[in-house]
Design a protein around this motif. Structure first.
Motif, mmCIF file in Angstrom:
data_model
loop_
_atom_site.group_PDB
_atom_site.id
_atom_site.type_symbol
_atom_site.label_atom_id
_atom_site.label_comp_id
_atom_site.label_asym_id
_atom_site.label_seq_id
_atom_site.Cartn_x
_atom_site.Cartn_y
_atom_site.Cartn_z
ATOM 1 N N LEU A 175 0.780 -1.304 0.008
ATOM 2 C CA LEU A 175 0.091 0.062 0.038
ATOM 3 C C LEU A 175 0.873 1.370 0.003
ATOM 4 C CD1 LEU A 175 -2.644 -1.590 2.257
ATOM 5 C CD2 LEU A 175 -3.196 -0.425 0.115
ATOM 6 N N ILE A 207 -5.642 -5.240 -2.137
ATOM 7 C CA ILE A 207 -4.320 -5.605 -2.924
ATOM 8 C C ILE A 207 -4.652 -7.084 -3.533
ATOM 9 C CG2 ILE A 207 -1.915 -6.259 -2.877
ATOM 10 C CD1 ILE A 207 -2.718 -3.096 -2.865
ATOM 11 N N MET A 210 -7.353 -7.355 -6.268
ATOM 12 C CA MET A 210 -6.713 -7.062 -7.536
ATOM 13 C C MET A 210 -5.707 -8.165 -8.055
ATOM 14 S SD MET A 210 -5.411 -2.886 -7.506
ATOM 15 C CE MET A 210 -4.685 -2.700 -5.814
ATOM 16 N N ARG A 227 -6.174 -1.633 15.942
ATOM 17 C CA ARG A 227 -4.879 -0.757 16.379
ATOM 18 C C ARG A 227 -4.560 -0.553 17.704
ATOM 19 N NH1 ARG A 227 -6.818 4.140 11.828
ATOM 20 N NH2 ARG A 227 -6.475 2.783 10.133
ATOM 21 N N PHE A 239 -11.975 -2.219 15.700
ATOM 22 C CA PHE A 239 -12.979 -1.267 15.133
ATOM 23 C C PHE A 239 -13.344 -1.944 13.772
ATOM 24 C CE2 PHE A 239 -8.728 0.388 14.088
ATOM 25 C CZ PHE A 239 -9.322 0.706 12.765
ATOM 26 N N GLU A 243 -14.238 -0.384 3.268
ATOM 27 C CA GLU A 243 -13.509 0.368 2.362
ATOM 28 C C GLU A 243 -13.855 0.028 0.717
ATOM 29 O OE1 GLU A 243 -9.020 0.905 4.629
ATOM 30 O OE2 GLU A 243 -9.273 0.253 2.421
ATOM 31 N N PHE A 281 -2.941 10.409 1.761
ATOM 32 C CA PHE A 281 -2.789 8.929 1.982
ATOM 33 C C PHE A 281 -1.697 8.411 1.312
ATOM 34 C CE2 PHE A 281 -7.083 10.026 2.710
ATOM 35 C CZ PHE A 281 -7.359 10.083 4.254
ATOM 36 N N THR A 284 -3.234 7.003 -2.232
ATOM 37 C CA THR A 284 -4.043 7.333 -3.044
ATOM 38 C C THR A 284 -3.268 8.709 -3.590
ATOM 39 O OG1 THR A 284 -5.306 8.387 -1.159
ATOM 40 C CG2 THR A 284 -6.184 6.592 -2.254
ATOM 41 N N GLY A 315 -12.402 9.002 4.238
ATOM 42 C CA GLY A 315 -10.931 9.501 3.253
ATOM 43 C C GLY A 315 -11.307 8.882 1.970
ATOM 44 N N ALA A 338 -10.549 4.890 -4.613
ATOM 45 C CA ALA A 338 -10.796 4.174 -3.296
ATOM 46 C C ALA A 338 -11.315 4.968 -2.218
ATOM 47 C CB ALA A 338 -9.680 3.595 -2.733
ATOM 48 N N PHE A 339 -11.901 4.611 -1.172
ATOM 49 C CA PHE A 339 -12.452 5.300 -0.173
ATOM 50 C C PHE A 339 -12.237 4.333 1.103
ATOM 51 C CE2 PHE A 339 -16.350 3.319 1.250
ATOM 52 C CZ PHE A 339 -16.884 2.590 0.162
ATOM 53 N N GLY A 340 -12.410 5.046 2.588
ATOM 54 C CA GLY A 340 -12.171 4.234 3.515
ATOM 55 C C GLY A 340 -13.046 5.038 4.737
ATOM 56 N N LEU A 341 -13.952 4.355 5.529
ATOM 57 C CA LEU A 341 -14.783 4.794 6.459
ATOM 58 C C LEU A 341 -14.719 4.011 7.691
ATOM 59 C CD1 LEU A 341 -17.699 3.438 6.516
ATOM 60 C CD2 LEU A 341 -17.884 4.726 4.520
HETATM 61 C C1 2U9 Z 1 -6.263 0.197 -2.144
HETATM 62 C C2 2U9 Z 1 -6.089 1.601 -2.614
HETATM 63 C C3 2U9 Z 1 -6.557 2.673 -1.883
HETATM 64 C C4 2U9 Z 1 -8.454 3.351 1.212
HETATM 65 C C5 2U9 Z 1 -8.596 4.552 1.906
HETATM 66 C C6 2U9 Z 1 -9.058 6.100 3.337
HETATM 67 C C7 2U9 Z 1 -8.858 7.023 2.345
HETATM 68 C C8 2U9 Z 1 -9.198 6.418 4.704
HETATM 69 C C9 2U9 Z 1 -9.643 5.878 6.998
HETATM 70 C C10 2U9 Z 1 -11.152 6.072 7.356
HETATM 71 C C11 2U9 Z 1 -11.593 5.786 8.593
HETATM 72 C C12 2U9 Z 1 -9.271 4.870 7.798
HETATM 73 O O1 2U9 Z 1 -10.861 3.836 9.819
HETATM 74 S S1 2U9 Z 1 -10.291 4.966 9.417
HETATM 75 O O2 2U9 Z 1 -9.667 5.948 10.100
HETATM 76 N N1 2U9 Z 1 -9.403 5.553 5.738
HETATM 77 O O3 2U9 Z 1 -9.464 7.537 4.854
HETATM 78 N N2 2U9 Z 1 -8.946 4.782 2.993
HETATM 79 S S2 2U9 Z 1 -8.543 6.233 1.035
HETATM 80 O O4 2U9 Z 1 -7.632 3.452 0.046
HETATM 81 C C13 2U9 Z 1 -6.882 2.391 -0.608
HETATM 82 C C14 2U9 Z 1 -7.197 1.073 -0.277
HETATM 83 C C15 2U9 Z 1 -6.602 0.035 -0.791
HETATM 84 C C16 2U9 Z 1 -5.572 -1.064 -2.810
#
Ligand code: 2U9
Length: 370
Positions: A175, A207, A210, A227, A239, A243, A281, A284, A315, A338-341
């Motif tokens: 990553l 990953i 993919m 964590r 938690f 994603e 990040f 990304t 994010g 991609a996004f993550g929440l």
């Molecule tokens: C691949 C490519 C991109 C995943 C992403 C975030 C932004 C993000 C946080 C949200 C709340 C973590 O639990 S949290 O604190 N995550 O803001 N995550 S982009 O991006 C990826 C993941 C995998 C292959």
């Protein structure tokens, strides 16, 4: 203060400092036992030994807790009186409760009596209520996760899951998270061994996906993450994340904005407004933080949104070309977003919960609200 709250406190905490105080305390317990053992209604739909277990079970019963919190912690000068009172109460409980249970049984339906086999001729009256077993309910975190999954299933995405015990390669290297990145430190990450961690996000699954499926790929990845965080109202060592990943020939940031705007309106309601702000990040480029208009004050400003009218909820960003390559995908042919929440965070916003710990304490009073 109810008896249940008193028996988990020490005599000191109850400000009981002399024999008279001890006797008064035990007298209160006796009254409570008396009252409860006469309350047929309360025990009618409970399993036969419910009353007995509540008072006399080896663990967590009233007497077990008195033994734990009053007798074992009594100051030296009160040990004799507490001991005497405790033994007397125990004896009384043993004598009284069996009688009470028999009374309750007698008060119950003739059908119940048939269990004694005394008068089997008596046909059980099936119109009488049976034992109602209190039904459980879907945990609020699971509810929110399923709601999110349904929104993306509706968009043609697939649900992908993967291992919670992950390799350092998939959780960090693949990553694009450099060796020196603070998230790798063991005060952030729980290491099983030098090459194995409890995953800190569900990104490693992307990953793996993919590598497994190649492009085009439209997946969302829910799951537990870990964590090395000290538990407080907004942090829990365990938690839940969701994603999302979309990889295809013509994916753009506009697709990302459109999809997340649709998702937010499905989840928080059509009137919610979505705002994207630049961020960073390692996995990304470009990256963004996503804010939604505060659903509590509808953007006017309140304590939940710290008067800003906006709440940061996730994010996102365009998948870094190196990360696509690590997934075996050619970044010259394909692009991805991609996004993550945090699912727990969305559940807290949705249900107006201000302490994440409530989700994981198995407190039936809390959980039975859902
Ligand atoms: C691949 C490519 C991109 C995943 C992403 C975030 C932004 C993000 C946080 C949200 C709340 C973590 O639990 S949290 O604190 N995550 O803001 N995550 S982009 O991006 C990826 C993941 C995998 C292959």
């Amino acid at each position: 203060m109810a008896i249940d709250d008193k028996v988990v406190k020490t005599l000191g905490e109850l400000h009981v400092t002399d024999a008279a105080g001890v006797q008064a305390l035990f007298a209160e317990v006796r009254v409570a036992m008396e009252t409860e053992s006469k309350d047929c209604e309360r025990w009618r739909n409970q399993p036969p030994n419910a009353l007995r277990n509540r008072w006399l079970a080896r663990h967590n019963s009233i007497l077990a807790q008195i033994d734990e919190h009053w007798r074992k912690t009594a100051p030296k000068e009160l040990v004799p009186i507490v001991g005497r009172e405790f033994n007397a109460l125990k004896k009384e409980a043993n004598d009284k409760l069996d009688v009470a249970i028999a009374e309750i049984k007698k008060a119950e339906s003739p059908w119940a009596r048939s269990g004694t086999g005394a008068d089997r001729t008596q046909a059980p009256d099936l119109t009488l209520p049976g034992y109602c077993r209190s039904l459980g309910s879907i945990h609020p975190i699971t509810r929110v996760q399923r709601e999110m999954e349904d929104i993306f299933l509706g968009l043609g995405f697939a649900i992908e899951t993967g291992p919670e015990v992950e390799t350092v390669y998939y959780n960090f290297d693949a990553l694009n998270i450099p060796e020196s990145h603070p998230s790798r430190d063991d005060w952030d990450t729980l290491y099983v061994d030098a090459q194995t961690v409890l995953r800190t996000h569900t990104s490693p699954v992307q990953i793996r996906a993919m590598e497994k499926y190649g492009a085009p790929l439209y997946i969302v990845i829910p799951g537990k993450c870990y964590r090395n965080d000290k538990p407080d109202a907004s942090h829990s060592p365990m938690f839940h994340q969701m994603e999302g990943l979309a990889v295809d020939v013509d994916i753009t940031f506009a697709d990302l904005k459109g999809t997340l705007d649709f998702f937010a309106k499905q989840f928080f309601g059509e009137s919610v407004r979505v705002s994207f702000r630049p961020s960073f990040f390692p996995f990304t480029e470009p990256s963004g933080e996503v804010y939604v208009s505060c659903s509590i004050c509808d953007g006017q400003g309140c304590s939940v949104c710290k008067q800003s009218g906006w709440i940061e909820v996730m994010g996102c960003g365009m998948v870094h070309p190196q990360v696509l390559r690590n997934g075996g995908i050619d970044p010259d042919r394909y692009a991805g977003w991609a996004f993550g929440l945090g699912i727990d965070r969305f559940a807290m916003i949705k249900y107006g919960i201000d302490d994440i710990q409530l989700f994981f304490q198995s407190d039936l009073k809390f959980l039975s609200q859902f």
